[in-house]
Design a protein around this motif. Sequence first.
Motif, mmCIF file in Angstrom:
data_model
loop_
_atom_site.group_PDB
_atom_site.id
_atom_site.type_symbol
_atom_site.label_atom_id
_atom_site.label_comp_id
_atom_site.label_asym_id
_atom_site.label_seq_id
_atom_site.Cartn_x
_atom_site.Cartn_y
_atom_site.Cartn_z
ATOM 1 N N LEU B 468 -1.831 -16.062 -1.935
ATOM 2 C CA LEU B 468 -0.958 -15.263 -2.594
ATOM 3 C C LEU B 468 -1.466 -13.951 -2.969
ATOM 4 O O LEU B 468 -0.707 -12.855 -2.662
ATOM 5 C CB LEU B 468 -0.494 -16.021 -3.940
ATOM 6 C CG LEU B 468 0.615 -15.233 -4.699
ATOM 7 C CD1 LEU B 468 1.934 -14.891 -3.983
ATOM 8 C CD2 LEU B 468 0.880 -15.938 -6.108
ATOM 9 N N ALA B 469 -2.742 -13.905 -3.390
ATOM 10 C CA ALA B 469 -3.224 -12.584 -3.798
ATOM 11 C C ALA B 469 -3.577 -11.876 -2.451
ATOM 12 O O ALA B 469 -3.360 -10.311 -2.754
ATOM 13 C CB ALA B 469 -4.594 -13.018 -4.294
ATOM 14 N N VAL B 470 -3.825 -12.431 -1.485
ATOM 15 C CA VAL B 470 -4.209 -11.604 -0.473
ATOM 16 C C VAL B 470 -2.766 -10.857 0.000
ATOM 17 O O VAL B 470 -2.791 -9.650 0.295
ATOM 18 C CB VAL B 470 -4.879 -12.205 0.728
ATOM 19 C CG1 VAL B 470 -4.529 -11.447 2.180
ATOM 20 C CG2 VAL B 470 -6.329 -12.757 0.383
ATOM 21 N N GLU B 471 -1.871 -11.680 0.143
ATOM 22 C CA GLU B 471 -0.446 -11.244 0.460
ATOM 23 C C GLU B 471 0.214 -10.354 -0.466
ATOM 24 O O GLU B 471 0.712 -9.402 -0.036
ATOM 25 C CB GLU B 471 0.549 -12.524 0.744
ATOM 26 C CG GLU B 471 0.082 -13.358 1.829
ATOM 27 C CD GLU B 471 0.182 -12.460 3.239
ATOM 28 O OE1 GLU B 471 1.139 -11.696 3.498
ATOM 29 O OE2 GLU B 471 -0.547 -12.963 4.225
ATOM 30 N N VAL B 472 0.109 -10.328 -1.842
ATOM 31 C CA VAL B 472 0.307 -9.352 -2.577
ATOM 32 C C VAL B 472 -0.253 -8.156 -2.746
ATOM 33 O O VAL B 472 0.432 -6.913 -2.460
ATOM 34 C CB VAL B 472 0.191 -10.012 -4.260
ATOM 35 C CG1 VAL B 472 0.563 -8.816 -5.106
ATOM 36 C CG2 VAL B 472 1.302 -10.737 -4.485
ATOM 37 N N ALA B 473 -1.665 -8.173 -2.086
ATOM 38 C CA ALA B 473 -2.202 -6.798 -2.230
ATOM 39 C C ALA B 473 -1.796 -6.063 -0.727
ATOM 40 O O ALA B 473 -1.590 -4.991 -0.730
ATOM 41 C CB ALA B 473 -3.830 -7.411 -2.151
ATOM 42 N N LYS B 474 -1.534 -7.030 0.213
ATOM 43 C CA LYS B 474 -1.114 -6.473 1.433
ATOM 44 C C LYS B 474 0.492 -5.675 1.397
ATOM 45 O O LYS B 474 0.769 -4.608 1.783
ATOM 46 C CB LYS B 474 -0.884 -7.529 2.545
ATOM 47 C CG LYS B 474 -2.284 -7.630 3.466
ATOM 48 C CD LYS B 474 -2.376 -9.057 4.137
ATOM 49 C CE LYS B 474 -1.341 -9.276 5.278
ATOM 50 N NZ LYS B 474 -1.966 -10.625 5.707
ATOM 51 N N GLY B 475 1.224 -6.574 0.484
ATOM 52 C CA GLY B 475 2.624 -6.024 0.315
ATOM 53 C C GLY B 475 2.570 -4.775 -0.699
ATOM 54 O O GLY B 475 3.152 -3.758 -0.213
ATOM 55 N N ILE B 476 1.545 -4.499 -1.366
ATOM 56 C CA ILE B 476 1.696 -3.409 -2.388
ATOM 57 C C ILE B 476 1.080 -2.037 -1.310
ATOM 58 O O ILE B 476 1.665 -1.197 -1.396
ATOM 59 C CB ILE B 476 0.509 -3.385 -3.320
ATOM 60 C CG1 ILE B 476 1.078 -4.426 -4.537
ATOM 61 C CG2 ILE B 476 0.350 -1.973 -4.033
ATOM 62 C CD1 ILE B 476 0.066 -4.782 -5.540
ATOM 63 N N LYS B 477 0.043 -2.465 -0.168
ATOM 64 C CA LYS B 477 -0.286 -1.265 0.478
ATOM 65 C C LYS B 477 0.719 -0.898 1.565
ATOM 66 O O LYS B 477 1.092 0.153 1.785
ATOM 67 C CB LYS B 477 -1.506 -2.012 1.349
ATOM 68 C CG LYS B 477 -2.664 -1.979 0.487
ATOM 69 C CD LYS B 477 -3.926 -2.385 1.217
ATOM 70 C CE LYS B 477 -5.039 -2.822 0.211
ATOM 71 N NZ LYS B 477 -6.071 -3.416 1.097
ATOM 72 N N ASP B 478 1.565 -2.003 1.928
ATOM 73 C CA ASP B 478 2.665 -1.755 2.916
ATOM 74 C C ASP B 478 3.610 -0.948 2.134
ATOM 75 O O ASP B 478 4.114 0.229 2.440
ATOM 76 C CB ASP B 478 3.416 -3.181 3.054
ATOM 77 C CG ASP B 478 4.428 -3.018 3.998
ATOM 78 O OD1 ASP B 478 4.890 -1.970 4.305
ATOM 79 O OD2 ASP B 478 5.054 -4.079 4.569
ATOM 80 N N TYR B 479 4.007 -1.056 0.757
ATOM 81 C CA TYR B 479 5.093 -0.691 0.002
ATOM 82 C C TYR B 479 4.489 0.822 -0.258
ATOM 83 O O TYR B 479 5.483 1.903 -0.034
ATOM 84 C CB TYR B 479 5.513 -1.070 -1.266
ATOM 85 C CG TYR B 479 6.225 -0.399 -2.039
ATOM 86 C CD1 TYR B 479 7.683 -0.373 -1.805
ATOM 87 C CD2 TYR B 479 5.733 0.419 -3.245
ATOM 88 C CE1 TYR B 479 8.459 0.382 -2.623
ATOM 89 C CE2 TYR B 479 6.753 1.008 -3.974
ATOM 90 C CZ TYR B 479 8.062 1.255 -3.532
ATOM 91 O OH TYR B 479 8.843 2.066 -4.436
ATOM 92 N N LEU B 480 3.289 1.268 -0.455
ATOM 93 C CA LEU B 480 3.109 2.491 -0.853
ATOM 94 C C LEU B 480 2.419 3.086 0.774
ATOM 95 O O LEU B 480 1.826 4.374 0.597
ATOM 96 C CB LEU B 480 1.454 2.345 -1.503
ATOM 97 C CG LEU B 480 1.652 2.039 -3.006
ATOM 98 C CD1 LEU B 480 0.466 1.618 -3.423
ATOM 99 C CD2 LEU B 480 2.736 2.926 -3.829
ATOM 100 N N LYS B 481 2.437 2.551 1.743
ATOM 101 C CA LYS B 481 2.208 2.879 2.894
ATOM 102 C C LYS B 481 0.714 3.628 3.047
ATOM 103 O O LYS B 481 0.632 4.524 3.635
ATOM 104 C CB LYS B 481 3.248 4.290 3.492
ATOM 105 C CG LYS B 481 4.605 3.841 3.190
ATOM 106 C CD LYS B 481 5.480 4.855 4.240
ATOM 107 C CE LYS B 481 6.808 4.186 4.473
ATOM 108 N NZ LYS B 481 7.535 3.500 3.310
ATOM 109 N N LEU B 482 -0.058 2.519 2.605
ATOM 110 C CA LEU B 482 -1.479 2.797 2.736
ATOM 111 C C LEU B 482 -1.949 1.832 3.992
ATOM 112 O O LEU B 482 -1.555 0.622 4.119
ATOM 113 C CB LEU B 482 -2.337 2.385 1.354
ATOM 114 C CG LEU B 482 -1.581 3.067 0.097
ATOM 115 C CD1 LEU B 482 -2.097 2.393 -0.962
ATOM 116 C CD2 LEU B 482 -2.204 4.437 0.373
ATOM 117 N N LYS B 483 -2.964 2.554 4.548
ATOM 118 C CA LYS B 483 -3.602 1.924 5.665
ATOM 119 C C LYS B 483 -4.462 0.721 5.128
ATOM 120 O O LYS B 483 -5.106 0.903 4.364
ATOM 121 C CB LYS B 483 -4.246 2.803 6.728
ATOM 122 C CG LYS B 483 -3.453 3.659 7.390
ATOM 123 C CD LYS B 483 -2.815 3.216 8.581
ATOM 124 C CE LYS B 483 -1.565 3.752 9.023
ATOM 125 N NZ LYS B 483 -1.545 5.191 9.352
#
Lengths: 188, 483
Positions: B468-483
């Motif tokens: 969950l932690a990994v996915e939430v971090a990925k989600g935040i990066k996706d939303y912020l359009k960070l690589k």
Amino acid sequence: MKAGKLRVILGVAACTLLLAGCGVNEPGNVAGGSVVSPSPSGAPSESPLPTASPAPTPELLSQEVSVYLTDEQLLEMIERKVTIEFGSEEELLNKTIEALQENEEPNQSLWNGIEILSATLNEGIATIDIKIPDESRLGAPGEMMLIDSLKKTLFQFEFIDGIQLLVQGEQVESLMGHVDLEHPLKKD
Amino acid sequence: MKKFVSILLLMSLLFTLFASVGHAASTPPKLFLNGKELLSDVEPRIEKGSTLVPLAILSEGLGYEVEWEGGPKKVTVKNDSTVIELIINQTSIRVNGEVKEIDVTPPKLVNWRTMVPVRLVGELLGISFEWKEDVREVHMFEKAEEPKPGTETPETPAVGYITAVNMDEQSIIRISHAGANAPGKPKLLDNPRRLVIDFPYTAFIPQLANTIGTDGQAKITVENNPYLTSYRYSQFSASPLTARLVVDLGDDTGYVLTSGENEFAIALMPLSEVPAQPVDPETPTEPEEPSTPEPSTPPDNSADVYDIVLDAGHGAKDPGAYSKSLNRWEKEFNLSAVLKIKAELEKDKRFRVHLTRKDDTFLELMDRVKFAENVKADLFISVHANSYDNTSVSGVETYYERANSKAFAETMHKYVLAGMGIRDRGVKKAAFKVIKETTMPAILIEAGYLSNASDASALFNTKTQDKLAVEVAKGIKDYLKLK
């Protein structure tokens, strides 16, 4: 019931007038006898049915009331109709809350796990003091619907303008940590 | 000059009991500084030969820096070179960190005010006194400043006090304190395995100091606990003043050190459950903090640092929902999840993570909102777990309330689902306080139903939490359009 003798009599009398005026009461259920004083031992108005005994019968009114449950998937509120007999508005309030707490499978009462410590009525404000056992704490959507179901249920009564919901006597910011609780909850 | 008038007023209400303490029978003495009378709204009084004056005389009249802390009922008076700490009704005082016994009336609360023995304090701060019995006047004279080159020490941090050391049922050792300085990095030592934590410029309040035995430490033995056998505390060093806590750990015990308001907490747990990256023990996340961003240079120079607030729902007296199947509470899951998400996010220097709570503390909803506003969060995520009477109900729900949060909710929901691997109950809109009254994109995640046995075991499964932690971090990066 703490109400003194006189208050009960006045309450019942006032109620009779009010309801008669509105035409809400069902004539068949209204006992023909006059207003009767409560016996010293308790509140006769609490007895669910008018007794047919030769003893003087408390005057009971009857009203169809809607209480709101949630469906089995916790998605929407479901209306349930119950007929409540009562001697005073405060008694109607108390019995409506009791009805609100009953499950009707498959629908659930979110109030089922909540302990009602007292429910009183004063100048249009229903003050309900509750205890929330830790095991009965709900998630965010449950808490939202818990409050909405109470509002929807109690605000059907003209005589209730606000609900002061207390947790063991205290005005808390939130019942279960998701929704902020107004003091009192107001009719929309 | 710090003033704590409102605190004094508050304290005064709390100590109305003292209001009935008798008034001094005779006329109050008058106070003079260098021949000029000092006036005060509360009259000075003489008790057992000591003149007690309200705190304001020291600050406004004599120009000292005065602080009052309600918790330990502690008064700190300082000038450039001397720090005096007094505790109400205690005859032990501390002068520049050294404990001294006083033989005059200790500071006390009288008629709702904090009264301190003026002569004691004044003399320690370099004032000379003269008492004129006939006119009942206290005359104070400031000595000419004697600058002593060489003896000027670098500014000593204010001394803090540890007010209590306890362990709760969740094997969390709590160090309550008043102004204690954040501990240095804990040391994990072997043979026997133990955790050593030092608190610089920190002492114990007298009640605790009294529990320290002749061997220099107070030891609390813990029976039948897999994580530890005992813990002990001591005044490890007098110069520099250092308080020390040692926890005698089991072989397989890990820990997380967190700091809350007036508290440090050491949560003991199996090594396997310690969040991947230990929580930084140094910086308590204070609302007013925004610590200066580290001068890290992410590969992309234009990248900002994002302030992310993670809000673990509930805490302390509000345990949240209950899992009957596991006999665990929602507040535990929420905290564990945010600690893991924090650790995961902080692998990327572009995120600065702020936790509304780092341990089992209670926060009002409004405090959470204010916290997020104060740190000027870019994103806000409140982590919860759900409950319903019908135990078959299960799945993830993601809530938003304001229009600026909808896209964030929709993006995050996909990742939370992937992390939890349970049923999808959709993205929904609802006016929960923390997502309603914040202003940045804000969501509330109901990660699963604790009332459902299968969801509950996923929620409390370490591997699922990690995912969950990994996915939430990925989600935040996706939303912020960070690589």
